[in-house]
Design a protein around this motif. Structure first.
Motif, mmCIF file in Angstrom:
data_model
loop_
_atom_site.group_PDB
_atom_site.id
_atom_site.type_symbol
_atom_site.label_atom_id
_atom_site.label_comp_id
_atom_site.label_asym_id
_atom_site.label_seq_id
_atom_site.Cartn_x
_atom_site.Cartn_y
_atom_site.Cartn_z
ATOM 1 N N ARG A 68 0.831 -1.216 0.000
ATOM 2 C CA ARG A 68 0.000 0.000 0.000
ATOM 3 C C ARG A 68 0.863 1.263 0.000
ATOM 4 O O ARG A 68 0.508 2.266 -0.596
ATOM 5 C CB ARG A 68 -0.937 -0.002 1.194
ATOM 6 N N GLY A 124 3.862 0.365 -3.367
ATOM 7 C CA GLY A 124 3.371 -0.167 -4.630
ATOM 8 C C GLY A 124 3.843 -1.585 -4.845
ATOM 9 O O GLY A 124 4.910 -1.994 -4.361
ATOM 10 N N HIS A 169 -2.449 -8.126 -4.810
ATOM 11 C CA HIS A 169 -2.937 -6.745 -4.867
ATOM 12 C C HIS A 169 -3.190 -6.330 -6.317
ATOM 13 O O HIS A 169 -4.247 -5.770 -6.635
ATOM 14 C CB HIS A 169 -1.905 -5.823 -4.213
ATOM 15 N N ARG A 221 -7.228 -6.228 -8.383
ATOM 16 C CA ARG A 221 -7.715 -4.986 -8.993
ATOM 17 C C ARG A 221 -8.101 -5.174 -10.450
ATOM 18 O O ARG A 221 -8.902 -4.403 -10.985
ATOM 19 C CB ARG A 221 -6.635 -3.901 -8.926
ATOM 20 N N THR A 222 -7.536 -6.177 -11.121
ATOM 21 C CA THR A 222 -7.667 -6.257 -12.581
ATOM 22 C C THR A 222 -8.373 -7.510 -13.075
ATOM 23 O O THR A 222 -8.511 -7.682 -14.296
ATOM 24 C CB THR A 222 -6.266 -6.199 -13.227
ATOM 25 N N ASP A 264 1.972 1.053 -10.060
ATOM 26 C CA ASP A 264 2.029 1.490 -8.661
ATOM 27 C C ASP A 264 1.334 2.830 -8.457
ATOM 28 O O ASP A 264 1.589 3.535 -7.477
ATOM 29 C CB ASP A 264 3.484 1.592 -8.195
ATOM 30 N N ALA A 265 0.446 3.194 -9.372
ATOM 31 C CA ALA A 265 -0.226 4.498 -9.291
ATOM 32 C C ALA A 265 -1.128 4.611 -8.067
ATOM 33 O O ALA A 265 -1.439 5.723 -7.624
ATOM 34 C CB ALA A 265 -1.040 4.742 -10.563
ATOM 35 N N ASP A 266 -1.555 3.493 -7.489
ATOM 36 C CA ASP A 266 -2.471 3.542 -6.352
ATOM 37 C C ASP A 266 -1.743 3.517 -5.014
ATOM 38 O O ASP A 266 -2.381 3.403 -3.962
ATOM 39 C CB ASP A 266 -3.447 2.360 -6.419
ATOM 40 N N ARG A 267 -0.441 3.633 -4.994
ATOM 41 C CA ARG A 267 0.283 3.573 -3.720
ATOM 42 C C ARG A 267 -0.059 4.776 -2.847
ATOM 43 O O ARG A 267 -0.347 5.866 -3.346
ATOM 44 C CB ARG A 267 1.790 3.500 -3.960
ATOM 45 N N ASP A 268 0.009 4.567 -1.561
ATOM 46 C CA ASP A 268 -0.340 5.605 -0.583
ATOM 47 C C ASP A 268 0.878 5.860 0.296
ATOM 48 O O ASP A 268 1.188 5.070 1.194
ATOM 49 C CB ASP A 268 -1.531 5.141 0.259
ATOM 50 N N GLY A 305 -10.764 -4.188 -0.779
ATOM 51 C CA GLY A 305 -9.528 -3.427 -0.669
ATOM 52 C C GLY A 305 -8.476 -4.026 0.236
ATOM 53 O O GLY A 305 -7.422 -3.434 0.444
#
Length: 394
Positions: A65, A68, A115, A119-120, A183-187, A333
């Motif tokens: 998270r 990524g 992960h 998502r896909t 890794d665009a959804d990394r926080d 999630g």
């Protein structure tokens, strides 16, 4: 993002870390001879690597998270490479440290891939897609069985470990261009700390279906890793096969694993469901472990290969169905967190299984005893899976 790209990327990375982890067990008879120890000690190597993997898998959910999935996978590959280089030094202490690093690199790879794939992947294709991705493990093992012994005979075991380390580094470098998109959804605000170790376990224990799957994976992993860890040694010492022939036999079992992972995913999605599919696999493991224990030096080669292919299809083929079910059952999630939590139990089975197998072989003077013990483990798992099928509606 096309679902095919994450699947291909995660499959290749999974294969590379599996190759890294199993390189030393494949060459165990030669390495043990140089170090003056019993080949049965390879069980302790596997235990140490998976103790590291268990820790890393628990931290994997929060790490994915924050950093990524691709970045975590790159770090995993580099840790495996560093561990292999340490294992190339002929000192037990250095090799133990190398085993820890390999485990730390191996552990977060599956939470990272779960992960990405959760998502896909459409829900109705989860078991098949996760099973295809998990073919990376037997593919990597197949590469270890087919390629490592010839390289070992050509350049020696220390250089062979360095070659595999270089392959892992190359894979990490090649993954870099994929990071921006995947890794665009990394926080970056997600914390990773020691408290993260308990969160995945809490999640698993709070959901009955997840805890049942975790217990199942604990026993299945004992069977799987005992088979892949000791098969070459069993065939060379108990059946007097050459190391290249024994390595190819391991590759045959891994071929069964590759076919099984894809086939069982399709069977689970289309017909039986996860619980009944895993129950069928437990029964096949029992029969295959018995057949392996009864192998003799004069067993026809075709029969030996057939037995090992079926053993591989069951003992190595279960993971995709299990991981897809975990991702499907996880709260929204939290697929990587739930995967990390259940994998802790999976890896615990690996930590316990091979050393116990090796101990039984040492005490009895034959590796056949270990395969008989695997029959009992698979039978106990079958009992648990009968309950899972009955409680499917909960």
């Amino acid at each position: 993002m096309s679902g095919a790209v994450p699947l291909l990327v995660t499959l290749v990375i999974q294969a590379m870390v599996a190759l890294a982890l199993l390189t030393l067990p494949v060459m165990a008879p030669v390495v043990a001879g140089d170090l003056g120890v019993s080949p049965a000690w390879v069980g302790l190597y596997v235990a140490v690597t998976y103790a590291g993997a268990m820790t890393a898998s628990l931290l994997g959910g929060d790490a994915v998270r924050r950093l990524g999935a691709i970045r975590v996978s790159q770090w995993g590959l580099l840790l495996c490479a560093a561990g292999l280089l340490l294992c190339s030094q002929p000192h037990l202490g250095t090799m133990a440290l190398g085993a820890v690093l390999i485990g730390l690199g191996y552990g977060p790879i599956t939470p990272a891939s779960s992960h990405l794939l959760a998502r896909t992947t459409p829900a109705h294709r989860m078991a098949l897609v996760f099973s295809v991705k998990q073919t990376g493990v037997p593919v990597g093992s197949m590469l270890a069985g087919a390629l490592v012994p010839p390289v070992l005979l050509g350049v020696g075991w220390q250089a062979s470990l360095a070659v595999v380390a270089a392959v892992c580094v190359a894979c990490a470098v090649l993954a870099q261009p994929l990071r921006v998109g995947m890794d665009a959804d990394r926080d970056r605000a997600q914390a990773v700390h020691l408290g993260s170790l308990w969160r995945p376990v809490q999640l698993v224990l709070a959901h009955r279906s997840l805890s049942t799957m975790a217990a199942c994976s604990f026993m299945f992993s004992m069977v799987q890793m005992s088979l892949t860890t000791y098969l070459v040694t069993f065939l060379t010492q108990d059946l007097s096969l050459g190391i290249v022939a024994a390595g190819l036999a391991l590759s045959a079992a891994q071929v069964g694993g590759v076919s099984g992972r894809i086939g069982w995913g399709y069977v689970a999605d289309r017909w039986l469901g996860a619980g009944r599919t895993l129950l069928l696999l437990a029964a096949l493991m029992v029969a295959s472990a018995l057949a392996t224990a009864l192998l003799r030096s004069d067993t026809p080669q075709a029969l030996l290969v057939l037995i090992l292919v079926v053993f591989g299809a069951s003992a190595i083929g279960w993971n995709g169905v299990y991981l897809a079910e975990v991702a499907r059952r996880a709260p929204a999630g939290q697929a990587s967190l739930a995967t990390g939590g259940t994998l802790a139990f999976t890896f615990l089975g690996v930590v316990i299984g091979p050393p116990v197998f090796g101990l039984l072989a040492t005490l009895s003077g034959t590796y056949r005893t270990g395969f008989v013990a695997l029959m009992g483990v698979a039978s106990l798992c079958g009992v648990l899976l009968v309950r899972l099928v009955r409680l499917r509606a909960d």
